[in-house]
Design a protein around this motif. Structure first.
Motif, short mmCIF file in Angstrom:
data_model
loop_
_atom_site.label_atom_id
_atom_site.label_comp_id
_atom_site.label_asym_id
_atom_site.label_seq_id
_atom_site.Cartn_x
_atom_site.Cartn_y
_atom_site.Cartn_z
N ALA A 214 -2.07 6.35 20.77
CA ALA A 214 -3.33 6.63 20.09
C ALA A 214 -3.12 6.83 18.59
CB ALA A 214 -3.99 7.86 20.71
N ALA A 215 -2.05 7.50 18.21
CA ALA A 215 -1.76 7.72 16.79
C ALA A 215 -1.54 6.40 16.07
CB ALA A 215 -0.54 8.63 16.64
N LYS A 216 -0.84 5.48 16.72
CA LYS A 216 -0.60 4.17 16.10
C LYS A 216 -1.91 3.39 15.98
CE LYS A 216 4.19 3.83 17.76
NZ LYS A 216 4.82 3.98 16.45
N GLU B 41 2.79 2.80 31.86
CA GLU B 41 1.74 2.07 31.17
C GLU B 41 1.78 2.15 29.64
OE1 GLU B 41 -2.95 1.71 31.97
OE2 GLU B 41 -2.35 3.65 31.15
N PRO B 42 1.83 3.35 29.03
CA PRO B 42 1.76 3.37 27.57
C PRO B 42 2.96 2.72 26.90
CG PRO B 42 2.28 5.56 28.43
CD PRO B 42 1.91 4.71 29.61
N TYR B 43 4.13 2.77 27.54
CA TYR B 43 5.31 2.11 26.97
C TYR B 43 5.16 0.60 27.00
CZ TYR B 43 7.32 6.76 27.40
OH TYR B 43 7.55 8.11 27.28
N VAL B 44 4.63 0.10 28.11
CA VAL B 44 4.41 -1.35 28.23
C VAL B 44 3.37 -1.80 27.22
CG1 VAL B 44 3.56 -3.17 29.75
CG2 VAL B 44 5.09 -1.42 30.66
N LEU B 45 2.25 -1.10 27.13
CA LEU B 45 1.19 -1.49 26.20
C LEU B 45 1.64 -1.43 24.75
CD1 LEU B 45 -1.99 0.15 27.78
CD2 LEU B 45 -1.25 -2.24 27.90
N ALA C 143 -10.59 10.93 22.82
CA ALA C 143 -9.94 10.43 21.61
C ALA C 143 -8.99 9.27 21.93
CB ALA C 143 -9.17 11.57 20.93
N VAL C 144 -8.29 9.36 23.06
CA VAL C 144 -7.34 8.30 23.43
C VAL C 144 -8.09 7.02 23.76
CG1 VAL C 144 -5.57 7.61 25.10
CG2 VAL C 144 -5.60 9.94 24.21
N ASP C 145 -9.20 7.13 24.49
CA ASP C 145 -9.98 5.94 24.83
C ASP C 145 -10.54 5.27 23.59
OD1 ASP C 145 -9.44 6.70 27.40
OD2 ASP C 145 -11.52 6.62 28.09
N LEU D 184 -9.97 0.63 19.26
CA LEU D 184 -9.75 0.29 17.85
C LEU D 184 -8.68 -0.79 17.69
CD1 LEU D 184 -9.86 3.82 16.18
CD2 LEU D 184 -11.66 2.07 16.20
N VAL D 185 -7.80 -0.93 18.67
CA VAL D 185 -6.74 -1.95 18.58
C VAL D 185 -7.34 -3.35 18.55
CG1 VAL D 185 -4.67 -2.91 19.65
CG2 VAL D 185 -5.01 -0.43 19.60
N PRO D 186 -8.14 -3.76 19.56
CA PRO D 186 -8.73 -5.10 19.47
C PRO D 186 -9.69 -5.26 18.31
CG PRO D 186 -9.68 -3.89 21.31
CD PRO D 186 -8.49 -3.10 20.84
#
Length: 510
Positions: free
Chosen positions: A231-233, A278-282, A164-166, A171-173
């Motif tokens: 992932a929620a965002k 990583e997730p904070y930076v992204l 689900a996270v992947d 979906l972002v791009p």
């Protein structure tokens, strides 16, 4: 005048008052932190981000990062290898590839013709990949054939489940493409309309699927800490609301700083609950932080800075590939009850493989205009080959580069440089000219067509607008530069010039 008559006469005033109260309630709701009330922040004001045109050195960084994708993109499919020279990818790494492509185009590293060609091929491939049980993308794919693969990188007719996270990551791009490059909107629609996105949640929780040793499919909650929030965002951009389990979040003292941790025991699922950068930076580079995200990222940054002050070791830790066995490790700010652990996929200690993450270092450098961010960038400045791409980072104990190259690291560098010059990726970018590069880039830059649209505002379901960035889109070579969950991730063995590897990939759990 009777009371009913008075109410009727005052109805216009009452409507205004109710409107103001509703607006106040909405503002309060939107400003509510996405986590419980946190402890006090570390001393010092949170610095602003670093924005401005790229320097000549940063121009070389951008070009070097794009070289990874030029070398690792498959002509037949348009997909890029997750690890250098190894023909396997994931949806997470495909999301990284697409975001790198968008960043490279906007920075003038590639021209519009190359951008459209590469993007069209990649989207066409995503529209053709076989789906796990006909519902959602498999965890691994072969970049040469688009066939499903298993965790060893071998062909798999059945597939091994979905992450689900992947899927949320890619979906972002896709969202950025739809609202900024509408000429590709139909291709994005052809990709997403095949996917049963409703299957990504069960009982209100983000859910992944895994095939066990007996061939049975199991479903479990996926995503921990900042990965779950990310992932929620991402899913919110598609209008899919996923509540984040904020009750499971807490804080632990690391290097004198209360850093965010996920308190759910990892043994209840295969998802690791390590705190990594990583997730904070992204989140900052792609969405822009909200109040709680900004504060929690600052805690991570300060804990790493304090470790450097105490030990003299520059620290920017995340999970990632390494260039020797076991080929993948988790570098954690906090893992369980212990800080600064480096662990293998099966939770064995591997502190000799702790490395400063090059992608995180460049990311922190642009997100905070701070002395420590500059020090990280100075260390990272030598961690790339201009003709190959960026290395994973720098080993603390071995005092040498971690020469493993990956799509994720090189995409983070390009995203960070996009943020430096233009701002966050999920936003409305007005049509603007990209001037010719002073030094020719492969291929030379040209002017983009006047595509426009709205990017979904971060963390607001189905929103079709966001803050427009007014900065003129510059080019990476325009200033006389010389050029240069159970979410699993395949990684391989990479030497400085390696193109093929027979090593097995390691699993990455977000």
């Amino acid at each position: 005048m009777s009371f009913p008559s008075a109410l009727l006469a005052a109805r216009q005033h009452l409507v205004v008052i109710l409107g103001l109260l509703t607006a106040a309630a909405l503002v309060s709701l939107l400003e509510t932190p996405s986590r419980p009330v946190p402890p006090p922040l570390p001393a010092g004001e949170i610095p602003a981000s670093r924005h401005g045109a790229l320097s000549e050195e940063e121009t070389r960084w951008a070009r070097a990062a794009w070289r990874y994708f030029q070398r690792n993109s498959r002509e037949a499919t348009g997909l890029a290898n997750a690890a250098d020279g190894r023909s396997v990818t994931t949806l997470w790494d495909t999301g990284s590839h697409l975001l790198a492509m968008i960043s490279a185009y906007r920075l003038g590293v590639i021209d519009r013709a190359e951008f459209d060609q590469r993007l069209g091929r990649a989207l066409n491939a995503l529209a053709r990949i076989p789906l796990f049980q006909g519902e959602l993308p498999n965890r691994f794919y072969l970049t040469e054939t688009l066939g499903m693969a298993d965790a060893e990188g071998l062909p798999s007719d059945q597939g091994v489940g979905w992450s689900a996270v992947d899927i949320a990551r890619v979906l972002v791009p896709l969202n950025v493409v739809v609202w900024n490059y509408p000429g590709h909107a139909a291709e994005v629609s052809a990709v997403v309309r095949r996917w049963r996105l409703d299957r990504l949640t069960r009982e209100g929780a983000l859910t992944g699927a895994v095939v066990d040793a007996q061939g049975q499919v199991g479903y479990s909650q996926e995503g921990r800490g900042a990965y779950e929030i990310y992932a929620a965002k991402a899913l919110a951009l598609m209008g899919s609301g996923v509540p984040v389990t904020t009750a499971s979040y807490g804080y632990a003292k690391v290097q004198g700083v209360q850093v965010p941790v996920d308190q759910r025991p990892p043994e209840k699922s295969s998802t690791r609950n390590y705190t990594v950068g990583e997730p904070y930076v992204l989140e900052g580079l792609e969405f822009g932080w909200d109040r709680s995200g900004r504060e929690d990222a600052w805690r991570i940054f300060r804990a790493q800075e304090n470790r450097f002050k105490a030990t003299g070791k520059l620290t920017a830790v995340s999970s990632g590939p390494v260039d020797e066995a076991p080929y993948f490790v988790y570098n954690a700010v906090n893992a369980g009850t212990k800080p600064w652990q480096t662990l293998t996929a099966d939770a064995r200690e591997a502190s000799d493989l702790r490395f400063l993450s090059a992608g995180d270092a460049v990311g922190w450098h642009v997100l905070y205009d701070a002395d420590y961010g500059r020090q990280l960038a100075e260390k990272a400045a030598g961690l790339f080959d201009p003709e190959q791409g960026w290395y994973g980072g720098w080993y603390e104990a071995k005092d040498r580069p971690n020469r493993a190259m990956s799509a994720n690291t090189n995409a983070m560098v390009l995203e960070a440089l996009h943020y430096r010059q233009l701002g966050k990726l999920v936003a409305v970018y007005p049509p603007a000219e990209v001037p010719e590069s002073a030094v020719p880039v492969r291929p030379p830059a040209s002017q983009p067509s006047a595509d426009s649209g709205g990017a979904a505002a971060r963390a607001k379901p189905a929103a079709k607008s966001g803050p427009a960035h007014k900065a003129k889109i510059g080019t990476a070579g325009s200033r006389k530069g010389k050029g240069g969950s159970s979410a699993s991730k395949a990684s391989g063995r990479h030497g400085p010039k390696a193109r093929k590897s027979e090593t097995k990939p390691a699993k990455k759990h977000r």
